[in-house]
Enzyme design. Structure first.
Site, short mmCIF file in Angstrom:
data_model
loop_
_atom_site.label_atom_id
_atom_site.label_comp_id
_atom_site.label_asym_id
_atom_site.label_seq_id
_atom_site.Cartn_x
_atom_site.Cartn_y
_atom_site.Cartn_z
N ASP A 45 54.63 -39.98 -20.73
CA ASP A 45 55.86 -39.85 -20.15
C ASP A 45 56.96 -40.60 -20.87
O ASP A 45 56.70 -41.83 -21.45
CB ASP A 45 56.09 -40.10 -18.76
CG ASP A 45 57.12 -39.31 -17.84
OD1 ASP A 45 56.67 -38.58 -17.00
OD2 ASP A 45 58.33 -39.29 -18.39
N ASN A 46 58.17 -40.23 -20.74
CA ASN A 46 59.17 -41.30 -21.56
C ASN A 46 60.21 -41.66 -20.55
O ASN A 46 61.24 -42.19 -21.07
CB ASN A 46 59.93 -40.52 -22.86
CG ASN A 46 60.75 -39.46 -22.42
OD1 ASN A 46 60.44 -38.82 -21.23
ND2 ASN A 46 61.54 -38.75 -23.12
N ASP A 70 57.72 -40.01 -26.10
CA ASP A 70 58.53 -38.80 -26.06
C ASP A 70 57.68 -37.63 -26.93
O ASP A 70 57.41 -37.84 -27.89
CB ASP A 70 59.90 -39.06 -26.77
CG ASP A 70 60.78 -37.76 -26.71
OD1 ASP A 70 60.33 -36.69 -26.72
OD2 ASP A 70 61.88 -37.72 -26.95
N VAL A 71 57.26 -36.76 -26.03
CA VAL A 71 56.24 -35.61 -26.60
C VAL A 71 57.10 -34.66 -27.58
O VAL A 71 56.42 -33.91 -28.28
CB VAL A 71 55.66 -34.95 -25.67
CG1 VAL A 71 54.72 -35.60 -24.74
CG2 VAL A 71 56.62 -34.09 -24.70
N LYS A 105 64.59 -29.49 -26.45
CA LYS A 105 63.54 -29.88 -27.20
C LYS A 105 62.32 -29.96 -26.85
O LYS A 105 61.10 -29.76 -27.42
CB LYS A 105 64.04 -31.49 -27.88
CG LYS A 105 64.95 -31.25 -29.01
CD LYS A 105 65.37 -32.66 -29.77
CE LYS A 105 64.31 -33.21 -30.43
NZ LYS A 105 64.71 -34.50 -31.01
N TYR A 159 67.45 -24.75 -20.14
CA TYR A 159 66.23 -24.83 -19.31
C TYR A 159 65.37 -23.47 -19.42
O TYR A 159 64.24 -23.26 -19.92
CB TYR A 159 66.35 -25.28 -18.01
CG TYR A 159 65.17 -25.49 -17.26
CD1 TYR A 159 64.39 -26.56 -17.50
CD2 TYR A 159 64.53 -24.46 -15.89
CE1 TYR A 159 62.90 -26.69 -16.57
CE2 TYR A 159 63.59 -24.81 -15.28
CZ TYR A 159 62.60 -25.87 -15.56
OH TYR A 159 61.68 -26.28 -15.11
N LYS A 163 62.15 -22.76 -21.68
CA LYS A 163 60.83 -22.46 -21.23
C LYS A 163 60.29 -20.92 -21.58
O LYS A 163 58.96 -20.64 -21.80
CB LYS A 163 60.96 -22.28 -19.61
CG LYS A 163 60.87 -23.80 -18.97
CD LYS A 163 59.69 -24.54 -19.06
CE LYS A 163 59.80 -25.75 -18.21
NZ LYS A 163 58.46 -26.54 -18.45
N THR A 189 59.67 -26.29 -5.70
CA THR A 189 58.54 -27.08 -4.90
C THR A 189 59.39 -28.37 -4.40
O THR A 189 60.10 -28.81 -5.21
CB THR A 189 57.46 -27.15 -5.85
OG1 THR A 189 57.03 -25.99 -6.47
CG2 THR A 189 56.23 -28.08 -5.16
#
Ligand code: UDP
Length: 326
Positions: A45-46, A70-71, A105, A159, A163, A189
Site C-alpha cells: 500500500d502507498n 506505489d504499485v 494510473k 474511476y 476499472k 460495501t
C-alpha cells in the site's frame, strides 16, 4: 515426524498471496481472511487512501509482511507467489475526484504491473473491479453480461474507465499469456474500517447521525444502491478466488434501498434525532444499482447473509468506538 518437521510441513503447505491496497477498507479485511484460510500474505500500500491503523491486527501476524509502495512503480516481490490480488485504488467518489490521475494510473499502470508480477510467478490474478463499470445502468438489476452506460469524459470516468481498462488488460493477459484470472465486480460495501471521512454514503450518514449533525442527502434521495456488509463481501471474494471460474462475477447484496430509505434506517438504528438536508446531486451519479447475483449463487454457492439493519448496527458500534478514541 519431529515437531520441527511438522511445522515445516505446515509452512510449506501455506500458499502465498500478494494483496495490493492492503491498508484499505477491503484490502485489510481480505488479508485477514486469507491468513485465516491458510495463506501467507504480502500486503502492499502507498497510504494514499489506506490507513496504517487498518494493519494493526495484521502486523502482529507472522504470516503477514508489509511493503510500502506505489504499485504504479515496478513491483518487486520475491517468489514463489501463488496469487496476486489487485485491490489498490481510491474507491470513494470524493477520493477519486481528489486524486483523478492517481486513480487512472493505479487502474491502468498499476493493474499492468500487478499482472506482470502474476505472470512472472505463474500466479493466479484477481482484479477488484466494480459495479461502476455499468455506469448509470439502463438494465436493472445488472447482470455480468451488461456492457454498461458510462460517460467516458465525466468526472467519474477516472474511476469507471480505469476499472474498465483494468478489466480489458486482465482479459488480454488471460488470452495472450494464459494468466489464470479472476474478475470480480464489487458493489457498494460498508462495515468497520470504512474511514469516517471516506465520503461514501454509509460512513457519512453514520458519522453525521452519531454526531447529531444533519444527514446530507444528495439530490432528492430517490436514487438507489444495494449495500453489502463487508464480511459477506469478503466471503464472496475468497469463494471466487478459490473457484475455477474466471468471471466476471458480481459480488454484492441484491437488497436495494433508496438513499432516503438508508437515511431513515440509519436514524432509526442510531436513535439519532438529526435532521435530513438536501445537497446537489454529484455529476453522473447513477440513478439505480442492484447486482444480479445469479452467477455467484450458482457457481460459488455464495449469497449475502447479513441484512442491512444488522450490518448497520455492527458498523455503527464500530464508528461509536472509533470516534470516541479520536
Ligand atoms: N450520497 C448522499 N449523501 C452523502 C454521500 C452520498 O446522498 O453524504 C449518495 C450519492 O449521491 C449516491 C449514493 O449516496 O447516490 C451512494 O454514494 P456513495 O458515495 O456511497 O457511492 P457510489 O455508489 O455513488 O459510488
Amino acid at each position: 515426524m519431529t515437531p520441527d518437521q511438522n511445522a515445516g510441513e505446515a509452512a510449506s503447505k501455506r500458499r502465498k498471496a500478494v494483496v495490493t491496497g492492503a491498508a484499505g477498507f477491503l484490502g485489510s479485511h481480505l488479508c485477514e481472511s486469507l491468513i485465516g484460510g491458510g495463506w501467507d500474505v504480502i500486503g502492499i500500500d502507498n497510504f494514499l487512501t489506506g490507513r496504517m491503523e487498518n494493519l494493526t491486527a495484521l502486523q502482529s501476524a507472522p504470516e503477514f509482511r508489509f511493503i510500502q509502495q506505489d504499485v504504479t512503480e515496478f513491483i518487486s516481490v520475491d517468489g514463489p507467489i501463488d496469487a496476486v490480488l489487485h485491490f489498490a485504488s481510491p474507491a470513494s467518489p470524493i477520493d477519486y475526484l481528489n486524486y483523478p490521475i492517481e486513480t487512472l494510473k493505479v487502474g491502468s499502470v498499476g493493474t499492468h504491473n500487478a499482472l506482470g508480477l502474476a505472470r512472472a510467478n505463474d500466479a493466479k490474478f484477481m482484479l477488484a473491479s466494480t459495479s461502476e463499470v455499468y455506469g448509470d445502468p439502463l438494465v436493472h438489476p445488472q447482470p455480468e453480461s451488461y456492457w454498461g452506460h458510462v460517460n467516458p469524459i465525466g468526472p467519474r470516468s477516472v474511476y469507471d474507465e480505469a476499472k474498465r481498462f483494468g478489466e480489458a488488460i486482465t482479459f488480454a493477459y488471460h488470452r495472450e499469456h494464459g494468466v489464470d484470472i479472476r474478475l470480480l465486480r464489487i458493489f457498494n460495501t460498508y462495515g468497520p474500517r470504512l474511514r469516517p471521512a471516506d465520503g461514501r454514503v454509509v460512513s457519512n450518514f453514520l458519522v453525521q447521525a452519531l454526531a447529531g449533525e444533519p444527514l446530507t442527502v444528495y439530490g432528492d434521495g430517490g436514487q438507489s444502491r444495494s449495500f453489502c456488509f463487508v464480511d459477506d463481501e469478503i466471503r464472496g471474494i475468497v469463494a471466487l478466488l478459490e473457484s475455477d471460474y474466471v468471471g466476471p462475477v458480481n459480488i454484492g447484496n441484491p437488497n436495494e434501498f433508496t438513499v432516503m430509505e438508508l437515511a431513515r434506517t440509519i436514524l432509526d438504528v442510531t436513535g439519532s434525532s438529526s435532521e435530513i438536508v438536501f445537497e446537489p446531486l454529484p455529476v453522473d451519479d447513477p440513478t439505480q444499482r442492484n447486482p444480479d447475483i445469479g452467477l455467484a449463487r450458482e457457481l460459488l454457492g455464495w449469497e449475502p447473509l447479513v441484512q442491512l439493519r444488522e450490518g448497520l448496527e455492527k458498523t455503527s458500534a464500530w464508528y461509536s468506538k472509533e470516534l470516541a478514541e479520536k
